[in-house]
Enzyme design. Structure first.
Site: not given
Ligand code: NDP
Length: 236
Positions: A57, A79, A133, A149, A153
């Protein structure tokens, strides 16, 4: 036959989603793998129609090559993900980790989605599931760590909303699988793979009158109290 593409299908949640969509729901699954040989080995262990496809990706060349050879797509499951920060405070940034995280978790799904939107527009029942998440919910931020992270998200949640507006007719939703036993989640996670994929499978197989632009959290607590999948919805 419903055609589904899933990024990061070689391990963990992506692998189990691919397996169940093929074996239980009868989808034709394109299992995204950075390493095509490994992807083929994983696909060979599944029943139903599963084909490994080369997909990194972060690499536009693999994305565009794949999109160009597909003749149809109904469901995209974004995903693939990484968690690289550790406990480093965001004000002492490790730019390599931050860049790597944003490339995979935010720009990755953005690139892949943009490449396949023309195919999804031609589908009679198009769906996009962003595996996100609860770390991306601003109201849950109460400790330091994992900054890129969380940012990645949060951005993915925003894209979920934007795409739901920009792509009428496509049902676009985000799912937090809860804390799940995978390489990323580790062995102490309370949720099994089978539990972790439930919500993602639900959103990938929504009926035409299903929701769009929503975020669902399928953590242990949410699911314990939920009598229906839709009750796991939480505000961004
Ligand atoms: P794993 O680490 O077990 O698997 C990650 C997958 O992403 C692997 O298949 C990996 O491929 C793939 N991947 C990584 N980088 C790339 C890339 N550049 N291009 C394509 N694929 C890539 O993670 P999980 O299964 O636990 O996580 C899946 C998703 O669920 C992630 O988006 C994660 O953020 C989210 N999530 C997970 C939670 C958990 O507790 N496990 C909690 C909340 C959200 P390869 O095998 O080649 O490395």
């Amino acid at each position: 036959m419903t055609v589904t593409m899933i990024t990061g299908g070689t391990r963990g949640i992506g692998r189990e989603v691919a397996r169940q969509l093929a074996e239980v729901h009868g989808h034709r699954v394109l299992l995204g793998a950075r390493d095509l040989r490994r992807g083929r080995a994983v696909a060979a262990g599944m029943r139903g129609r599963v084909e490994a496809v080369e997909l990194d990706v972060t690499n536009p060349a693999t994305i565009d090559a794949l999109a160009a050879r597909l003749d149809g797509l109904d469901v995209l499951v974004n995903n693939a993900g990484v968690q690289l920060d550790g406990e480093v405070p965001s004000t002492e940034p490790d730019w390599a980790a931050i860049g790597g995280t944003l490339e995979v978790n935010l720009l990755g799904p953005w690139r892949v989605t943009a490449a396949v939107v023309p195919l999804l527009r031609r589908s009679p029942h198009p769906r996009i599931v962003n595996v996100s998440s609860s770390s991306g919910l601003t109201r849950l931020v109460n400790e330091s760590g994992d900054a890129s992270y969380c940012v990645s998200k949060a951005g993915l949640n925003m894209l979920t909303k934007i795409w739901s507006v920009e792509l009428p007719g496509v049902l676009v939703n985000a799912a937090c699988p809860g804390w799940v036993q995978t390489d990323m989640g580790g062995p102490d996670a309370p949720r099994t793979l089978a539990e972790g994929v439930q919500g993602i499978l639900w959103l990938a197989t929504l009926p035409d009158d299903g929701p769009t632009g929503r975020f669902y959290r399928f953590g242990t607590q949410a699911m314990r109290h939920a009598t229906a999948m839709a009750e796991a919805e939480v505000p961004y």
